[in-house]
Design an enzyme around this catalytic site. Structure first.
Site, short mmCIF file in Angstrom:
data_model
loop_
_atom_site.label_atom_id
_atom_site.label_comp_id
_atom_site.label_asym_id
_atom_site.label_seq_id
_atom_site.Cartn_x
_atom_site.Cartn_y
_atom_site.Cartn_z
N ASP A 245 18.15 0.78 -5.08
CA ASP A 245 16.93 0.03 -4.86
C ASP A 245 17.10 -1.48 -4.97
O ASP A 245 16.23 -2.24 -4.54
CB ASP A 245 15.87 0.45 -5.89
CG ASP A 245 15.31 1.84 -5.65
OD1 ASP A 245 16.10 2.74 -5.34
OD2 ASP A 245 14.09 2.02 -5.78
N ASP B 283 11.33 -5.60 -1.14
CA ASP B 283 11.38 -6.28 -2.45
C ASP B 283 12.44 -7.38 -2.44
O ASP B 283 12.23 -8.45 -3.01
CB ASP B 283 11.69 -5.27 -3.55
CG ASP B 283 10.71 -4.12 -3.60
OD1 ASP B 283 9.53 -4.34 -3.27
OD2 ASP B 283 11.11 -3.01 -3.96
N TYR C 279 0.83 -1.21 0.00
CA TYR C 279 0.00 0.00 0.00
C TYR C 279 0.86 1.26 0.00
O TYR C 279 1.82 1.37 0.77
CB TYR C 279 -0.91 0.00 1.23
CG TYR C 279 -1.68 1.29 1.40
CD1 TYR C 279 -2.62 1.69 0.45
CD2 TYR C 279 -1.44 2.14 2.49
CE1 TYR C 279 -3.31 2.89 0.59
CE2 TYR C 279 -2.13 3.32 2.64
CZ TYR C 279 -3.06 3.70 1.68
OH TYR C 279 -3.74 4.88 1.82
N ARG C 280 0.52 2.21 -0.88
CA ARG C 280 1.21 3.49 -0.97
C ARG C 280 0.20 4.61 -0.77
O ARG C 280 -0.64 4.87 -1.63
CB ARG C 280 1.91 3.64 -2.32
CG ARG C 280 3.08 2.70 -2.53
CD ARG C 280 4.24 3.09 -1.63
NE ARG C 280 5.41 2.25 -1.85
CZ ARG C 280 5.69 1.16 -1.17
NH1 ARG C 280 4.85 0.75 -0.23
NH2 ARG C 280 6.80 0.47 -1.41
#
Length: 317
Positions: free
Chosen positions: A295, A259, A167-168
């Site tokens: 990332d 991730d 969720y963002r």
């Protein structure tokens, strides 16, 4: 064909040197980053053949993203678009009291117009796992339909479906996310969700063990992984909940940690590991990612195995 196929947007990340302001910096570091491609890279680094699907502008910036991801060893299968732009985000890093500031610039992007018919469904149906996240359907109404179609196609082909709730709040409200994402649940085999998202968006109550059990029982998932930040994660499978603490790590960058965890978990499950072992490797990969700028979890199998073998399960700091 790849064992793992992921679908979603990868942005360009632009960052001034530590402590500098975006408004007066003279240089920016440029890196590619996106949840679904990050997962693909992490899984690839642990031995899983991985492919990232997306729709990308046929522009220098779009080509920059694809080129970087290919350099990490994953396969890219993209729809090149003459409409829409390349999404970007900016990170201004600083210590207290300023902290880190993230600014997204992802309106009118090429990916927001992506339709399922533009992609080769065989890619998904011949994979062992299809993965996407809750970020993708948050980007446009078109992508909500596309995500649903891809999950359906995967199920029809006998491909395991894995989904990170992710969720963002900058993209949509808890109510909007709840309404959309719960509709996907019947088509999902493996759910990864942060404990805070289960509480905020789904309005579930309880500790992570209770959340995992409730989610698995209520929605008939095959596996549920509830992440709990610096305290590690719990995994629910066959009505049994397994706990995994976080490994000790010195944090250089937190971005992409989740991730890395998810990519490693999927990779080890594909390799035949049981859920407790997959959680161990996922936690170790996440710890290593926190030591790496950018990332992407540029780790090796040997490094991950060394962390697991060390037996160190202290809370990451």
């Amino acid at each position: 064909m790849s064992d793992l196929v992921t679908f979603g947007e990868t942005m360009l990340r632009l960052s001034p040197p530590n402590g500098e302001r975006l408004e007066d910096t003279r240089e920016l570091e440029v890196l590619a980053g996106g949840a679904e491609s990050n997962v693909a890279v992490a899984a690839q680094r642990l031995g899983t053949d991985s492919t990232w699907l997306s729709k990308v502008p046929e522009s220098p910036l779009g080509k920059r993203v694809v080129s970087e991801l290919r350099g990490y060893g994953i396969e890219t299968d993209v729809v090149w678009s003459h409409r829409g732009r390349q999404g970007t985000y900016y990170i201004e890093r600083a210590g207290k009291p300023r902290g880190t500031k993230v600014i997204y610039d992802r309106d009118d992007t090429a990916i927001s117009t992506a339709e399922a018919r533009e992609f080769d469904v065989d890619r998904i149906q011949n994979a062992r796992v299809f993965f996407t996240t809750g970020i993708t359907p948050a980007l446009s109404s078109t992508l909500r339909d596309t995500t649903a179609s891809m999950l359906k196609a995967a199920r029809q082909g006998g491909t395991t479906t894995a989904f990170d709730f992710n969720y963002r709040r900058k993209l949509w409200s808890p109510e909007e996310a709840n309404e959309t994402l719960t509709k996907f649940f019947p088509g999902i085999d493996v759910l990864v969700i942060a404990a805070r998202d289960a509480r905020t968006v789904l309005d579930f109550e309880g500790d992570p063990r209770q959340l995992a059990h409730k989610l698995g029982s209520q929605y008939d998932f095959e596996t549920v992984v509830v992440t709990r930040g610096s305290e590690g994660a719990v995994g629910w499978h066959d009505s049994v909940v397994h706990e995994q603490d976080a490994y000790e790590t010195d944090t250089v960058s937190k971005i992409g940690t989740g991730d890395a965890f998810t990519g490693a978990f999927i990779a080890r499950r594909l390799a035949g590991d049981d859920v407790p072992t997959a959680l161990e490797y996922a936690a170790a990969t996440a710890a290593l990612k926190r030591t790496i700028p950018g990332d992407v979890a540029l780790v090796s199998e040997e490094e991950v195995e060394a962390v697991v073998s060390s037996g160190s399960e202290e809370v990451s700091r």
